[in-house]
Design a protein around this motif. Sequence first.
Motif, short mmCIF file in Angstrom:
data_model
loop_
_atom_site.label_atom_id
_atom_site.label_comp_id
_atom_site.label_asym_id
_atom_site.label_seq_id
_atom_site.Cartn_x
_atom_site.Cartn_y
_atom_site.Cartn_z
N TRP A 576 -45.12 17.33 101.99
CA TRP A 576 -45.38 16.14 102.80
C TRP A 576 -46.73 16.20 103.51
N PHE A 577 -47.14 17.40 103.93
CA PHE A 577 -48.36 17.52 104.75
C PHE A 577 -49.57 18.03 103.97
N TYR A 578 -49.36 18.87 102.96
CA TYR A 578 -50.48 19.49 102.26
C TYR A 578 -50.77 18.85 100.91
N SER A 579 -50.03 17.83 100.51
CA SER A 579 -50.25 17.21 99.21
C SER A 579 -50.13 15.70 99.32
N THR A 580 -50.47 15.02 98.24
CA THR A 580 -50.26 13.57 98.16
C THR A 580 -49.13 13.24 97.19
N ASP A 581 -48.25 14.22 96.97
CA ASP A 581 -47.06 13.97 96.16
C ASP A 581 -46.21 12.86 96.78
N TYR A 582 -45.35 12.27 95.99
CA TYR A 582 -44.48 11.21 96.47
C TYR A 582 -43.05 11.48 96.00
N THR A 583 -42.12 10.83 96.66
CA THR A 583 -40.70 10.97 96.31
C THR A 583 -40.33 9.99 95.20
N ASP A 584 -39.72 10.51 94.16
CA ASP A 584 -39.11 9.66 93.13
C ASP A 584 -38.00 10.47 92.48
N ILE A 585 -36.78 10.19 92.87
CA ILE A 585 -35.61 10.87 92.30
C ILE A 585 -34.77 9.82 91.59
N GLY A 586 -34.31 10.13 90.39
CA GLY A 586 -33.55 9.16 89.62
C GLY A 586 -32.32 9.76 88.96
N VAL A 587 -31.46 8.89 88.49
CA VAL A 587 -30.30 9.29 87.69
C VAL A 587 -30.76 9.35 86.24
N LYS A 588 -30.73 10.54 85.65
CA LYS A 588 -31.18 10.70 84.27
C LYS A 588 -30.06 10.40 83.28
N THR A 589 -28.93 11.09 83.44
CA THR A 589 -27.79 10.86 82.55
C THR A 589 -26.50 10.98 83.35
N VAL A 590 -25.48 10.29 82.87
CA VAL A 590 -24.12 10.42 83.41
C VAL A 590 -23.17 10.59 82.24
N LYS A 591 -22.42 11.68 82.24
CA LYS A 591 -21.42 11.93 81.20
C LYS A 591 -20.05 11.97 81.85
N GLN A 592 -19.12 11.24 81.24
CA GLN A 592 -17.76 11.25 81.76
C GLN A 592 -16.91 12.21 80.93
N TYR A 593 -16.08 13.00 81.62
CA TYR A 593 -15.22 13.99 80.96
C TYR A 593 -13.77 13.65 81.27
#
Length: 758
Positions: A576-593
């Motif tokens: 957050w302080f030393y970089s210009t990275d950003y947040t992006d978290i997503g749902v990649k796959t969902v498998k039902q068992y």
Amino acid sequence: MKKSIVLSAFLTLAVTFGAIAQDVKPEEKKREPGHYNENKFRQMYDEMATPNMFRTASGAPGPAYYQQKADYVMNLELDDKNKKLYGSETITYHNNAKESLEYLWVQLDQNIERPDSKTPLVENQNMDKAISTSGFAKKYMGSPFQGGFNIEYVKDAKGNPMKYTINQTMMRIDLPKPLKNGEKVSFSIKWWYNIVNYQEQANNGRSGYEQFPDGNRLYVMAQFFPRMAVYNDVEGWQNMQFWGRGEFALAFGDYEVNITVPADHVMEGTGVLQNRSEVFTAEQVKRWELAEKTFDKPVVIVTQEEAIAKESSFSDKKKTWKFKAQNVRDFGFSTSRKFIIDAMAVDLPTNKPLAISIYPKEANPLWGDLSTKAVAHTLKTYSHFTFDYPYPKAVSVSAEDQGMEYPMICWNYGRPDEKGFVSDRIKYGMLGVIIHEVGHNFFPMIVNSDERQWSWMDEGLNTFLEYLTETSFDPNFPASRGPAKNIVPYMKGNQKYLEPIMSNSENIYNFGANAYGKPATGLNILRETIMGHELFDHAFKTYANRWKFKHPTPEDFFRTMEDASAVDLDWFWRGWFYSTDYTDIGVKTVKQYYVSTEASKETQAMFNRRGRKISDGEPMLYLVAEDAPDFKPELKKAMDVNSVQALSDYVNKNYTAEEKNALKSPKYFYEVEFEKPGGLIMPIIVELQFEDGTSEIQKFPAQIWRRNNDTAKRVFATEKKVVKIQLDPKLETADVDVENNYWPKVEIVSKFDTLDKK
């Protein structure tokens, strides 16, 4: 004893998956080269300064910590007719460093207004394709303002001239002999300068005068005297030039200041007024004394009628206002014959300071209704999160186009229009500026960070507390900085114009977002999502108390927040302080068992490759993926795991009646893989929405990414069918792309698309 039915089955599944990974032989290929540790959870030894005896690894001042002291005795005179300030001062400088000093550095910030100032020359320019006549005259036809200090002399305590050298906004005073540890030196400086109209001519709009149509002026006076630069264990002399944006690094000291102004002026300034009975009427003194005992509403000390009566007087006589201030890092004052004054006392556990407002009639009724109340609320709120406000007063001055702070006094924007109308934008804008500038009494006036180097240490921390103060003053306050969602447009911007927070203020494109908004948002995310209120508030208060009336660095803040909370935050500071990275978290796959008592062919193959029989050991349950080749549709009936005989026998044998009553009965099983296209590490916040309309939120700490910074998996066992999965439903993490936050995928319609269709 208490065991999890589902856990046993999950462990079986995990073991078999691990067996696959071990049994597959990699293809022959060239050995890859080694690499350095790039894990986002690695320790921050490379980024942060090494702890020492001055500043410890805990973030606290060390046993060898020291700071210098600079005391001032000043005599000033304001020439209102000619717009000049004359001054003389005696500075006593105390050297508490172990090393000797051969020379002293003094700041001459007014020199930014000199005709030969280099500040205008470092700014890029574009040709105006269209410009107003007044703008053209000022920009292309006017001569430079004749501002800046005119130094008449620098003398030692015996009146002998001292050698000095001026380099733009810095002056070096050469000492006849080195100033040793524990010694002090006194010297005097005499100067004068032309006061700038800060709305029209200034390179540094933080001080000067506001011109009124009736011929009156409202003066907000700061950086008006040669001030000692900071010398410390981190920088040596902090003598970086003042270019106009990076503010000030200053030493604490005691002030005795005598200010001579026209006799019809009313004034407020840093410190305690020593001769109130000489400059106020007897009735005004009584009102002041009443204000010192009134905690529920402001008491008007100089009325609007009294101020209006003075507006046309333009007295040729003079009065001298005498102030004393102890342990402050600077001095400011404001004076005008137009001023109304009101005040009220603030009830803090260890102090009863006055909240004061001074303003012209043009600011009423807005200022009379709200300013002092906002000052009082700010002192209470900031004191709650840090330490009791230690000074005797906090003053809010109405000055158009302003927003600037000094010890015990600040100037603030916001007045009604010519017809007396106050829009919400003006009202909340004024309140926000007052809260912010009064809050600066804490950061950096008391927790005295180096603003010339690290703007965020005062602006960011202060903006964070401003947000808490605004929302407690008015729950519907339209706060622009603080909530995570508000920083998203900046975080997703063109990387060419983004800098890490840990950048010098002169190098930043979008100063407001970088130095104010992003650090404030980061602290809010720490408090609301990562650490929680209790741990965060204790650590933040620890930092404030460790470093009040001292000079902290960024490392002191980072280390204290971890030291006082036992929360490892290296990953957060780095991202957050030393970089210009950003947040992006997503749902990649969902498998039902689905639960089955029969092993699929895939599972049987796994066991065979390991040389085991599937019947070895205790009875097994199998979780079969819906996309398995031999998946049986009847499994979708979501078999009740408690109806499985082998499982029922196991539970009856190993659990007490009380333990059995506490067991869950999951029927639906989902393996969710999360991806992280953005570089920033953040906790994963998952909302499961069920078929019956209910929902639940589960949070996974940021450390879920510790071994794989790119993907993470979790299994959810539920008693109800999941129909929707949403990440970060309350927008807590500044996620720049919410389109990948949903399963099943949801089309996000922007407001612009909606307007276009209309």
